[in-house]
Design a protein around this motif. Sequence first.
Motif, PDB file in Angstrom:
ATOM      1  N   ARG A 196      -4.651  11.656 -15.065  1.00 37.96           N
ATOM      2  CA  ARG A 196      -3.484  12.343 -14.514  1.00 37.96           C
ATOM      3  C   ARG A 196      -2.417  12.277 -15.600  1.00 37.96           C
ATOM      4  NH1 ARG A 196      -2.263  10.339  -8.496  1.00 37.96           N
ATOM      5  NH2 ARG A 196      -0.861  12.108  -8.641  1.00 37.96           N
ATOM      6  N   THR A 197      -2.219  13.377 -16.287  1.00 38.03           N
ATOM      7  CA  THR A 197      -1.493  13.403 -17.547  1.00 38.03           C
ATOM      8  C   THR A 197      -0.141  12.714 -17.453  1.00 38.03           C
ATOM      9  OG1 THR A 197      -0.583  14.806 -19.285  1.00 38.03           O
ATOM     10  CG2 THR A 197      -0.523  15.681 -17.044  1.00 38.03           C
ATOM     11  N   SER A 198       0.172  12.006 -18.510  1.00 34.74           N
ATOM     12  CA  SER A 198       1.466  11.321 -18.578  1.00 34.74           C
ATOM     13  C   SER A 198       2.414  12.057 -19.497  1.00 34.74           C
ATOM     14  CB  SER A 198       1.281   9.886 -19.064  1.00 34.74           C
ATOM     15  OG  SER A 198       0.831   9.885 -20.394  1.00 34.74           O
ATOM     16  N   SER A 199       2.104  13.320 -19.792  1.00 33.05           N
ATOM     17  CA  SER A 199       2.945  14.033 -20.742  1.00 33.05           C
ATOM     18  C   SER A 199       4.355  14.219 -20.223  1.00 33.05           C
ATOM     19  CB  SER A 199       2.331  15.398 -21.075  1.00 33.05           C
ATOM     20  OG  SER A 199       2.292  16.204 -19.916  1.00 33.05           O
ATOM     21  N   SER A 200       4.558  14.040 -18.923  1.00 33.89           N
ATOM     22  CA  SER A 200       5.888  14.213 -18.372  1.00 33.89           C
ATOM     23  C   SER A 200       6.596  12.879 -18.163  1.00 33.89           C
ATOM     24  CB  SER A 200       5.818  14.960 -17.042  1.00 33.89           C
ATOM     25  OG  SER A 200       5.042  14.225 -16.114  1.00 33.89           O
ATOM     26  N   ASN A 201       6.021  11.798 -18.626  1.00 33.37           N
ATOM     27  CA  ASN A 201       6.604  10.480 -18.422  1.00 33.37           C
ATOM     28  C   ASN A 201       7.161   9.895 -19.713  1.00 33.37           C
ATOM     29  OD1 ASN A 201       5.710  10.676 -15.814  1.00 33.37           O
ATOM     30  ND2 ASN A 201       4.001   9.273 -16.061  1.00 33.37           N
ATOM     31  N   ALA A 202       8.117   9.017 -19.538  1.00 34.67           N
ATOM     32  CA  ALA A 202       8.585   8.235 -20.672  1.00 34.67           C
ATOM     33  C   ALA A 202       7.455   7.304 -21.129  1.00 34.67           C
ATOM     34  CB  ALA A 202       9.804   7.414 -20.278  1.00 34.67           C
ATOM     35  N   GLY A 249       5.434   5.018 -18.522  1.00 33.07           N
ATOM     36  CA  GLY A 249       6.366   4.849 -17.424  1.00 33.07           C
ATOM     37  C   GLY A 249       6.030   5.766 -16.264  1.00 33.07           C
ATOM     38  N   SER A 250       6.764   5.618 -15.167  1.00 28.39           N
ATOM     39  CA  SER A 250       6.528   6.422 -13.971  1.00 28.39           C
ATOM     40  C   SER A 250       7.593   7.492 -13.785  1.00 28.39           C
ATOM     41  CB  SER A 250       6.482   5.533 -12.733  1.00 28.39           C
ATOM     42  OG  SER A 250       7.689   4.807 -12.611  1.00 28.39           O
ATOM     43  N   SER A 251       8.467   7.642 -14.735  1.00 31.94           N
ATOM     44  CA  SER A 251       9.512   8.648 -14.642  1.00 31.94           C
ATOM     45  C   SER A 251       9.734   9.279 -16.012  1.00 31.94           C
ATOM     46  CB  SER A 251      10.811   8.019 -14.131  1.00 31.94           C
ATOM     47  OG  SER A 251      11.249   7.012 -15.023  1.00 31.94           O
ATOM     48  N   ARG A 252      10.420  10.400 -16.001  1.00 30.63           N
ATOM     49  CA  ARG A 252      10.634  11.131 -17.249  1.00 30.63           C
ATOM     50  C   ARG A 252      11.621  10.432 -18.173  1.00 30.63           C
ATOM     51  NH1 ARG A 252      10.857  17.558 -15.583  1.00 30.63           N
ATOM     52  NH2 ARG A 252       8.702  17.699 -14.838  1.00 30.63           N
ATOM     53  N   ILE A 275      10.388   6.292 -25.676  1.00 27.27           N
ATOM     54  CA  ILE A 275      10.760   7.686 -25.866  1.00 27.27           C
ATOM     55  C   ILE A 275      10.703   8.399 -24.521  1.00 27.27           C
ATOM     56  CG2 ILE A 275       8.375   8.356 -26.415  1.00 27.27           C
ATOM     57  CD1 ILE A 275       9.572  10.317 -28.493  1.00 27.27           C
ATOM     58  N   SER A 276      11.663   9.285 -24.290  1.00 25.63           N
ATOM     59  CA  SER A 276      11.683  10.060 -23.059  1.00 25.63           C
ATOM     60  C   SER A 276      10.627  11.157 -23.114  1.00 25.63           C
ATOM     61  CB  SER A 276      13.071  10.680 -22.865  1.00 25.63           C
ATOM     62  OG  SER A 276      13.332  11.613 -23.919  1.00 25.63           O
ATOM     63  N   TRP A 277      10.410  11.828 -21.984  1.00 23.53           N
ATOM     64  CA  TRP A 277       9.322  12.802 -21.941  1.00 23.53           C
ATOM     65  C   TRP A 277       9.570  13.997 -22.850  1.00 23.53           C
ATOM     66  CZ3 TRP A 277       8.876  17.821 -19.521  1.00 23.53           C
ATOM     67  CH2 TRP A 277      10.107  18.314 -19.028  1.00 23.53           C
ATOM     68  N   THR A 278      10.821  14.326 -23.107  1.00 22.07           N
ATOM     69  CA  THR A 278      11.103  15.441 -24.010  1.00 22.07           C
ATOM     70  C   THR A 278      11.129  14.986 -25.468  1.00 22.07           C
ATOM     71  OG1 THR A 278      13.475  15.062 -23.918  1.00 22.07           O
ATOM     72  CG2 THR A 278      12.529  16.560 -22.270  1.00 22.07           C
ATOM     73  N   GLY A 279      11.208  13.691 -25.664  1.00 23.42           N
ATOM     74  CA  GLY A 279      11.357  13.176 -27.018  1.00 23.42           C
ATOM     75  C   GLY A 279      12.793  13.135 -27.493  1.00 23.42           C
ATOM     76  N   GLY A 280      13.695  13.570 -26.642  1.00 24.44           N
ATOM     77  CA  GLY A 280      15.084  13.658 -27.056  1.00 24.44           C
ATOM     78  C   GLY A 280      15.833  12.343 -27.033  1.00 24.44           C
ATOM     79  N   THR A 281      15.297  11.365 -26.307  1.00 21.56           N
ATOM     80  CA  THR A 281      15.939  10.050 -26.221  1.00 21.56           C
ATOM     81  C   THR A 281      14.954   8.987 -26.683  1.00 21.56           C
ATOM     82  OG1 THR A 281      17.310  10.735 -24.353  1.00 21.56           O
ATOM     83  CG2 THR A 281      17.033   8.367 -24.701  1.00 21.56           C
ATOM     84  N   THR A 282      15.384   8.159 -27.610  1.00 24.44           N
ATOM     85  CA  THR A 282      14.547   7.078 -28.111  1.00 24.44           C
ATOM     86  C   THR A 282      15.332   5.773 -28.130  1.00 24.44           C
ATOM     87  OG1 THR A 282      15.145   7.597 -30.402  1.00 24.44           O
ATOM     88  CG2 THR A 282      13.118   8.574 -29.553  1.00 24.44           C
TER      89      THR A 282
END
Length: 128
Positions: free
Chosen positions: A27-33, A99-102, A51-58
């Motif tokens: 179950r893809t984690s591409s949308s998770n931190a 993680g379990s959230s974006r 890293i956040s799911w968008t990669g914008g926050t590290t």
Amino acid sequence: QVQLVESGGGLVQAGGSLRLSCAASGRTSSSNAMGWFRQAPGKEREFVAAISWTGGTTYYADSVKGRFTISRNNAKNTVYLQMNSLKPEDTAAYYCAGGSSRYMLSESARQAAKYDYWGQGTQVTVSS
């Protein structure tokens, strides 16, 4: 369920570089931190980077800031940890965590208990 598989560890001399990869499946984690932790023998598991799911926050541990870079390619469901200027004290087993959230706030991202999925680890050994 998400499976995480790390690769890229090995033996390197001090000052050298390695790039770790963490491939996610199921179950893809591409949308998770995502995060990286490490554990040296006889020591507790410690936070390295997240890293956040968008990669914008590290986020980075102070001990690796400026030397390590976390990134992700969501099309490949893969997270990377580029490690430069390696030191003997970087020697440890490195673990990828999902993680379990974006997004995760800095305090949460640094806590292993906030992650739901873990890989089996890859060993990094830095010789002096």
